[in-house]
Design a protein around this motif. Structure first.
Motif, mmCIF file in Angstrom:
data_model
loop_
_atom_site.group_PDB
_atom_site.id
_atom_site.type_symbol
_atom_site.label_atom_id
_atom_site.label_comp_id
_atom_site.label_asym_id
_atom_site.label_seq_id
_atom_site.Cartn_x
_atom_site.Cartn_y
_atom_site.Cartn_z
ATOM 1 N N ASP A 1 7.772 8.609 8.261
ATOM 2 C CA ASP A 1 8.513 9.792 8.696
ATOM 3 C C ASP A 1 8.332 10.875 7.633
ATOM 4 O O ASP A 1 8.667 10.665 6.456
ATOM 5 N N PRO A 2 7.808 12.037 7.999
ATOM 6 C CA PRO A 2 7.476 13.062 6.990
ATOM 7 C C PRO A 2 8.641 13.460 6.092
ATOM 8 O O PRO A 2 8.500 13.527 4.869
ATOM 9 N N VAL A 3 9.788 13.718 6.704
ATOM 10 C CA VAL A 3 10.938 14.177 5.930
ATOM 11 C C VAL A 3 11.483 13.049 5.053
ATOM 12 O O VAL A 3 11.769 13.245 3.858
ATOM 13 N N ALA A 4 11.632 11.850 5.610
ATOM 14 C CA ALA A 4 12.153 10.713 4.836
ATOM 15 C C ALA A 4 11.230 10.391 3.666
ATOM 16 O O ALA A 4 11.689 10.085 2.558
ATOM 17 N N ASN A 5 9.923 10.493 3.903
ATOM 18 C CA ASN A 5 8.947 10.200 2.859
ATOM 19 C C ASN A 5 9.052 11.215 1.715
ATOM 20 O O ASN A 5 9.073 10.841 0.533
ATOM 21 N N ILE A 6 9.131 12.486 2.075
ATOM 22 C CA ILE A 6 9.224 13.539 1.057
ATOM 23 C C ILE A 6 10.501 13.383 0.233
ATOM 24 O O ILE A 6 10.473 13.434 -1.005
ATOM 25 N N VAL A 7 11.625 13.178 0.911
ATOM 26 C CA VAL A 7 12.916 13.104 0.213
ATOM 27 C C VAL A 7 12.966 11.887 -0.712
ATOM 28 O O VAL A 7 13.436 11.987 -1.860
ATOM 29 N N ALA A 8 12.492 10.743 -0.241
ATOM 30 C CA ALA A 8 12.502 9.530 -1.082
ATOM 31 C C ALA A 8 11.605 9.715 -2.300
ATOM 32 O O ALA A 8 11.979 9.356 -3.431
ATOM 33 N N ALA A 9 10.417 10.301 -2.086
ATOM 34 C CA ALA A 9 9.487 10.523 -3.188
ATOM 35 C C ALA A 9 10.059 11.512 -4.200
ATOM 36 O O ALA A 9 9.929 11.315 -5.418
ATOM 37 N N CYS A 10 10.703 12.564 -3.723
ATOM 38 C CA CYS A 10 11.299 13.550 -4.628
ATOM 39 C C CYS A 10 12.492 12.958 -5.381
ATOM 40 O O CYS A 10 12.739 13.317 -6.543
ATOM 41 N N ASN A 11 13.213 12.067 -4.733
ATOM 42 C CA ASN A 11 14.335 11.391 -5.387
ATOM 43 C C ASN A 11 13.812 10.503 -6.526
ATOM 44 O O ASN A 11 14.364 10.484 -7.629
ATOM 45 N N TYR A 12 12.723 9.804 -6.252
ATOM 46 C CA TYR A 12 12.094 8.970 -7.280
ATOM 47 C C TYR A 12 11.566 9.839 -8.431
ATOM 48 O O TYR A 12 11.777 9.538 -9.610
ATOM 49 N N ALA A 13 10.881 10.933 -8.086
ATOM 50 C CA ALA A 13 10.322 11.818 -9.104
ATOM 51 C C ALA A 13 11.421 12.437 -9.967
ATOM 52 O O ALA A 13 11.252 12.605 -11.184
ATOM 53 N N ALA A 14 12.557 12.741 -9.359
ATOM 54 C CA ALA A 14 13.669 13.325 -10.109
ATOM 55 C C ALA A 14 14.199 12.330 -11.138
ATOM 56 O O ALA A 14 14.497 12.702 -12.285
ATOM 57 N N LYS A 15 14.317 11.063 -10.740
ATOM 58 C CA LYS A 15 14.843 10.035 -11.652
ATOM 59 C C LYS A 15 13.832 9.699 -12.748
ATOM 60 O O LYS A 15 14.210 9.335 -13.853
ATOM 61 N N THR A 16 12.545 9.827 -12.436
ATOM 62 C CA THR A 16 11.505 9.400 -13.376
ATOM 63 C C THR A 16 10.944 10.537 -14.216
ATOM 64 O O THR A 16 10.699 10.375 -15.411
ATOM 65 N N TYR A 17 10.750 11.705 -13.590
ATOM 66 C CA TYR A 17 10.099 12.828 -14.279
ATOM 67 C C TYR A 17 10.979 14.082 -14.387
ATOM 68 O O TYR A 17 10.547 15.083 -14.929
ATOM 69 N N GLY A 18 12.162 14.012 -13.829
ATOM 70 C CA GLY A 18 13.056 15.173 -13.852
ATOM 71 C C GLY A 18 12.981 16.004 -12.596
ATOM 72 O O GLY A 18 13.970 16.597 -12.159
ATOM 73 N N SER A 19 11.796 16.030 -11.950
ATOM 74 C CA SER A 19 11.600 16.793 -10.718
ATOM 75 C C SER A 19 10.189 16.548 -10.210
ATOM 76 O O SER A 19 9.275 16.268 -10.991
ATOM 77 N N PRO B 1 0.810 -1.215 0.000
ATOM 78 C CA PRO B 1 0.000 0.000 0.000
ATOM 79 C C PRO B 1 0.847 1.270 0.000
ATOM 80 O O PRO B 1 1.970 1.291 0.501
ATOM 81 N N SER B 2 0.302 2.319 -0.594
ATOM 82 C CA SER B 2 0.965 3.627 -0.614
ATOM 83 C C SER B 2 0.791 4.274 0.757
ATOM 84 O O SER B 2 -0.300 4.297 1.317
ATOM 85 N N ILE B 3 1.894 4.816 1.285
ATOM 86 C CA ILE B 3 1.900 5.333 2.657
ATOM 87 C C ILE B 3 2.570 6.712 2.711
ATOM 88 O O ILE B 3 3.512 6.988 1.967
ATOM 89 N N GLY B 4 2.097 7.556 3.605
ATOM 90 C CA GLY B 4 2.782 8.801 3.924
ATOM 91 C C GLY B 4 2.335 10.016 3.141
ATOM 92 O O GLY B 4 1.372 9.979 2.371
ATOM 93 N N LEU B 5 3.038 11.113 3.347
ATOM 94 C CA LEU B 5 2.687 12.393 2.752
ATOM 95 C C LEU B 5 2.584 12.333 1.229
ATOM 96 O O LEU B 5 1.672 12.892 0.630
#
Length: 259
Positions: free
Chosen positions: A233-251, A207-211
């Motif tokens: 964890d709010p910060v860990a969730n945001i950073v991991a998601a943004c890291n994924y988005a950067a690799k997949t969509y550029g940002s 399941p999808s979890i977090g912010l």
């Protein structure tokens, strides 16, 4: 007198003729069963040939099926596929996670992001065994003991985003406050404990979890060292998601819908 002799001779001839006819008739009566038996024997031959033919066809069919099964060692992804459904369709022992592990180099870090045309191996028996969760947890604990792990300080969305941006800057991960905030509001409404229990990810057991609604395999693949190893964890969730988005969509700024 000669006529009398001739008449007697004719009666004898007629007697012999009757006897001969009787013998012939008797012979025919005896021969009839032989002919019938011969006909029955002759009829059994095609039946036997037919039986052999059917057996040969069945054997050929089994060989063809075995050959087909032997060839089914790979699968080419088409539009609409998921690892879960491919694993079900091909009876993969261990399910989608085993299939993903065997094809991680092809699929990449996100098991939910498979693309048409990708060729996946179905021979999962030769795939490297996944490390146990106990081993992975031990490795994470050891890494956290030897490095500084960021502890979330803020108690609100504004603070979480700003803390995440500071870490993202250190690791060269692109993204702006506006882009992160917009996606968080759409995905979770700002609730770090939000969880989606109804979509395809939930059905697959992740399941999808977090912010920013990150699934566990994606979080694991794009987790950034120095942040807590916790999807909620709010910060860990945001950073991991943004890291994924950067690799997949550029940002993360380029994401304006489900991603």
């Amino acid at each position: 007198m000669s006529r009398g002799r001739h008449a007697r001779k004719s009666r004898r001839a007629r007697h012999i003729s009757r006897l001969s006819l009787a013998l012939v008739a008797g012979g025919a009566g005896i021969a009839a069963p032989l002919l019938t038996a011969g006909s029955a024997h002759a009829a059994s031959a095609p039946a036997k040939v037919q039986e052999q033919k059917q057996a040969g066809t069945a054997k050929a069919g089994a060989a063809s099926q075995a050959k087909t099964e032997q060839k089914a060692s790979s699968y080419t992804v088409v539009t609409g596929d998921t690892l879960y459904q491919i694993a079900v369709d091909h009876d993969i022992k261990g399910g989608w996670s085993t299939l993903y592990n065997a094809n991680k180099k092809t699929v990449g870090g996100d098991p939910d992001l498979i693309r048409p045309g990708q060729k996946l191996t179905l021979d999962t028996a030769k795939a490297p065994a996944e490390r146990s969760s106990t081993t992975q947890r031990a490795d994470r604990d050891a890494a956290q003991r030897t490095s500084t792990v960021h502890k979330t300080q803020s108690t609100n969305l504004d603070g979480w985003i700003n803390e995440a941006l500071a870490i993202m800057k250190q690791h060269g991960i692109p993204g702006t406050y506006q882009g992160i905030h917009r996606n968080i509001i759409r995905e979770s409404g700002g609730n770090p404990n939000a969880i989606n229990n109804w979509d395809i990810n939930a059905q697959n057991g992740t399941p999808s979890i977090g912010l920013l609604q990150v699934i566990k395999p994606t979080f694991d693949a794009y987790h950034v060292a120095g942040t807590a190893y916790d999807q909620r964890d709010p910060v860990a969730n945001i950073v991991a998601a943004c890291n994924y988005a950067a690799k997949t969509y550029g940002s993360i700024d380029n994401v304006n819908g489900p991603y």
